[in-house]
Design a protein around this motif. Structure first.
Motif, PDB file in Angstrom:
ATOM      1  N   HIS A 109       0.830  -1.202   0.000  1.00  0.00           N
ATOM      2  CA  HIS A 109       0.000   0.000   0.000  1.00  0.00           C
ATOM      3  C   HIS A 109       0.867   1.257   0.000  1.00  0.00           C
ATOM      4  CE1 HIS A 109      -3.384   2.617   0.744  1.00  0.00           C
ATOM      5  NE2 HIS A 109      -2.804   3.094   1.831  1.00  0.00           N
ATOM      6  N   ARG A 132       2.431   1.741  -3.476  1.00  0.00           N
ATOM      7  CA  ARG A 132       1.485   2.224  -4.477  1.00  0.00           C
ATOM      8  C   ARG A 132       1.142   3.685  -4.246  1.00  0.00           C
ATOM      9  NH1 ARG A 132      -2.834  -2.800  -4.366  1.00  0.00           N
ATOM     10  NH2 ARG A 132      -1.884  -4.092  -5.998  1.00  0.00           N
ATOM     11  N   LYS A 186       1.671   6.713  -6.800  1.00  0.00           N
ATOM     12  CA  LYS A 186       0.539   7.572  -7.177  1.00  0.00           C
ATOM     13  C   LYS A 186       0.920   9.043  -6.993  1.00  0.00           C
ATOM     14  CE  LYS A 186      -2.596   8.422  -4.161  1.00  0.00           C
ATOM     15  NZ  LYS A 186      -2.497   9.873  -3.994  1.00  0.00           N
ATOM     16  N   ARG A 195      -8.570   5.351   3.486  1.00  0.00           N
ATOM     17  CA  ARG A 195      -7.539   5.253   2.443  1.00  0.00           C
ATOM     18  C   ARG A 195      -6.527   4.166   2.748  1.00  0.00           C
ATOM     19  NH1 ARG A 195      -6.592  11.650   0.722  1.00  0.00           N
ATOM     20  NH2 ARG A 195      -8.818  12.072   0.451  1.00  0.00           N
ATOM     21  N   GLU A 196      -6.376   3.819   4.015  1.00  0.00           N
ATOM     22  CA  GLU A 196      -5.456   2.737   4.382  1.00  0.00           C
ATOM     23  C   GLU A 196      -5.873   1.417   3.761  1.00  0.00           C
ATOM     24  OE1 GLU A 196      -2.590   4.620   5.815  1.00  0.00           O
ATOM     25  OE2 GLU A 196      -2.538   2.477   6.248  1.00  0.00           O
ATOM     26  N   TRP A 197      -7.158   1.295   3.398  1.00  0.00           N
ATOM     27  CA  TRP A 197      -7.674   0.027   2.880  1.00  0.00           C
ATOM     28  C   TRP A 197      -7.840   0.047   1.363  1.00  0.00           C
ATOM     29  CZ3 TRP A 197      -7.159  -3.543   6.331  1.00  0.00           C
ATOM     30  CH2 TRP A 197      -7.276  -3.217   7.682  1.00  0.00           C
ATOM     31  N   SER A 208      -5.749  -0.183  -1.143  1.00  0.00           N
ATOM     32  CA  SER A 208      -5.029  -1.237  -1.883  1.00  0.00           C
ATOM     33  C   SER A 208      -5.766  -2.569  -1.771  1.00  0.00           C
ATOM     34  CB  SER A 208      -3.614  -1.408  -1.336  1.00  0.00           C
ATOM     35  OG  SER A 208      -2.698  -0.624  -2.042  1.00  0.00           O
ATOM     36  N   ASP A 209      -6.165  -2.907  -0.574  1.00  0.00           N
ATOM     37  CA  ASP A 209      -6.875  -4.169  -0.384  1.00  0.00           C
ATOM     38  C   ASP A 209      -8.207  -4.159  -1.117  1.00  0.00           C
ATOM     39  OD1 ASP A 209      -5.748  -4.482   3.058  1.00  0.00           O
ATOM     40  OD2 ASP A 209      -4.876  -5.158   1.170  1.00  0.00           O
ATOM     41  N   ASP A 216      -7.555  -4.819  -4.661  1.00  0.00           N
ATOM     42  CA  ASP A 216      -7.118  -6.205  -4.849  1.00  0.00           C
ATOM     43  C   ASP A 216      -8.191  -7.195  -4.450  1.00  0.00           C
ATOM     44  OD1 ASP A 216      -3.579  -5.701  -3.960  1.00  0.00           O
ATOM     45  OD2 ASP A 216      -4.676  -5.515  -5.854  1.00  0.00           O
ATOM     46  N   ALA A 272      -9.327  -7.845  -1.596  1.00  0.00           N
ATOM     47  CA  ALA A 272      -8.791  -8.630  -0.473  1.00  0.00           C
ATOM     48  C   ALA A 272      -9.357  -8.171   0.865  1.00  0.00           C
ATOM     49  CB  ALA A 272      -7.258  -8.519  -0.459  1.00  0.00           C
ATOM     50  N   LEU A 298      -5.396   5.966  -7.548  1.00  0.00           N
ATOM     51  CA  LEU A 298      -4.657   4.761  -7.165  1.00  0.00           C
ATOM     52  C   LEU A 298      -4.947   3.642  -8.146  1.00  0.00           C
ATOM     53  CD1 LEU A 298      -2.753   3.549  -5.079  1.00  0.00           C
ATOM     54  CD2 LEU A 298      -4.760   2.787  -3.798  1.00  0.00           C
ATOM     55  N   ILE A 328      -2.111   1.696 -10.466  1.00  0.00           N
ATOM     56  CA  ILE A 328      -1.921   0.248 -10.516  1.00  0.00           C
ATOM     57  C   ILE A 328      -2.089  -0.250 -11.950  1.00  0.00           C
ATOM     58  CG2 ILE A 328      -2.881  -1.955  -9.732  1.00  0.00           C
ATOM     59  CD1 ILE A 328      -3.622  -0.518  -7.108  1.00  0.00           C
TER      60      ILE A 328
END
Lengths: 185, 319
Positions: free
Chosen positions: A170, A173, A177, B6-8, B10-11, B14, B16, B42, B46
């Motif tokens: 995270h 990324r 970004k 925002r901490e989540w 990426s998950d 994905d 996840a 974001l 990716i």
């Protein structure tokens, strides 16, 4: 011959028995992945090839110990990642870090010249941004987003907890970004 | 709340996230436009990462690894070659001889100038007996006299050009011509002083040199590799074009290269440069420090001494 996505037990047995042709198949099948990780980590083609060769040499030396619990690709990723992190951490490399290596990408044949130039700028910026990431974040984003490994495979390859993988991914990324902000606005 | 959500991200992207956590994040996104924008950025980042061209190992990588793991001693390799079965060696050898003989006859038949040059009376008196041992550039130079330059610059369509810098005989070699328009540099290493296209040297009007020069031209034509346009294209986006042009000139000077041509094309300044092959990587690194560089392909290597590369860089200003 290896099956797609899985290593056949017969092939693994041939490898562990020292079958030279099986080893050559292994190298042929995984050369681009291993070299790709080394190149993205080290940002230097000559060093990347040296490390990629070293990866396969180490793999050959420890084939007898490979039990087949993980995939061969995960095992090779683990070796090359460790070698890259060790190389980046070495004192010699810190002192004599080479300059930016231009990863030449083939121009987009379908786009016009202006669009092609802008895509090229974006990709050049992305290459530089990846090279500028701290090594521990760089390796995670390379394995996840460039090589397509799952979280648990990355965790196994790097010897990390899945939560650590998630967190580093995270952060990596978000760093990328932020660096691509002007292209993404 | 935004920071937590925002901490989540990426998950979330994905796929996840646990269902309850996912529901929390999605509820927040429904009410927060800024977070939605951040999530889109974001996601785009990716996507760009995953869209990068995969790297490929260099040619011969597998062979080099296998050779290191299973090294074959030199005497075994020699023995394997020596004791190839005759059924393989004889036909291969015979075929090679036939091909070489056929090429020699073809070349001889298609070059009357070469035949006339082979006659003893057409050899220039200054041609030394050790010509066969000298670099071919000097042989051609001695037969042909001074280098011949065309009277007009080559067109961008890639017309062949016989222009050569005059300063070094080593450069008077029939190599791939410049793919784009180029001017004769005044004297190396002064890259930023393009001169008018060179007038034919005085010796060209001397009739006594017509026959040897045409023979030399025939030899050059025969020995030169087929011309192919450079497959290299480079674009450098900078803030200040004049400053960048000066910086490129300095870089060329430091690396032993030179600017061989310059022109304006739309809003870009197009630089034709020539650099030693050994300094190509340093040149690219230097350009990268001046601005955003994008390149495709790799320039052809000219068989000069030292080997040189010719490339074209377009300088543009970021709007």
């Amino acid at each position: 011959m290896q099956e797609d996505g899985a290593d056949s037990p017969a092939f693994v047995d041939r490898l562990r028995a020292g079958d030279a042709r099986a080893f050559e198949e292994l190298v042929t099948h995984h050369q681009h992945r291993v070299f790709g990780v080394a190149l993205r980590m080290l940002d230097n083609a000559a060093e990347a090839e040296e490390l990629a060769q070293e990866t396969f040499l180490r793999a050959h030396a420890s084939l007898a110990e490979f039990r087949g619990e993980a995939k061969l690709s995960t095992w090779l990723y683990a070796i090359v990642s460790r070698l890259c992190l060790n190389r980046l951490a070495s004192a010699d490399r810190r002192v004599a870090r080479p300059g930016d290596e231009v990863l030449l990408e083939v121009a987009d044949a379908g786009a016009g010249p202006q669009a092609s130039a802008e895509r090229g700028e974006l990709r050049a910026a992305l290459h530089r941004a990846i090279a500028d990431l701290p090594e521990e974040r760089r390796v995670v984003v390379i394995l996840r987003d460039l090589e397509g490994l799952a979280y648990d495979e990355i965790a196994r390859a790097l010897g990390l907890e899945p939560g650590t993988v998630r967190s580093r991914l995270h952060r990596a990324r978000m760093d990328l970004k932020d660096k691509l902000e002007r292209f993404l606005s | 709340m935004c920071q937590d959500a925002r901490e989540w991200f990426s998950d979330l992207l994905d796929d996840a996230l646990a269902p309850d956590r996912r529901a929390e994040v999605e509820a927040h996104l429904a009410s927060c436009a800024e977070c939605r924008v951040e999530l889109d950025r974001l996601r785009a980042t990716i996507a760009e990462l995953r869209g990068l061209d995969p790297a490929r190992a260099p040619a011969g990588f597998v062979d080099r690894v296998v050779q290191r793991v299973y090294p074959v001693p030199w005497y075994r390799r020699l023995g394997a070659w020596l004791f190839l079965p005759l059924s393989v060696k004889l036909p291969v050898g015979a075929a090679a001889m036939v091909v070489i003989a056929g090429l020699a006859i073809l070349v001889w038949e298609r070059s009357p100038e070469l035949r006339s040059a082979a006659r003893p009376e057409s050899v220039a008196p200054s041609a030394p007996s050790t010509a066969a041992l000298e670099p071919r550039a000097q042989v051609i130079s001695q037969i042909a006299g001074p280098p011949v330059a065309t009277s007009q610059p080559a067109k961008q369509s890639g017309a062949r050009s016989e222009e050569r810098p005059r300063s070094s005989p080593a450069t008077v070699v029939a190599e791939a011509p410049a793919p784009q328009r180029e001017r004769v540099a005044s004297t190396p290493p002064a890259p930023t002083a393009p001169s008018a296209p060179a007038a034919p040297p005085a010796g060209q009007s001397d009739r006594s040199e017509i026959r040897p020069r045409s023979a030399a031209q025939a030899v050059r034509r025969l020995l030169a590799p087929a011309p192919s346009p450079s497959e290299f294209a480079g674009r450098l986006i900078v803030r200040d074009r004049d400053v960048a042009t000066g910086a490129v000139a300095n870089l060329l000077t430091v690396l032993g290269g030179q600017e061989t041509g310059r022109r304006e094309d739309d809003a870009d300044t197009v630089l034709d440069v020539q650099i030693p092959e050994a300094r190509y990587d340093d040149f690219i690194r230097g350009l990268n420090r001046l601005g955003w560089l994008t390149t495709s392909g790799r320039p052809n290597v000219l068989s000069l001494d030292p080997p040189q590369m010719r490339l074209t860089i377009r300088l543009g200003v970021r709007p």
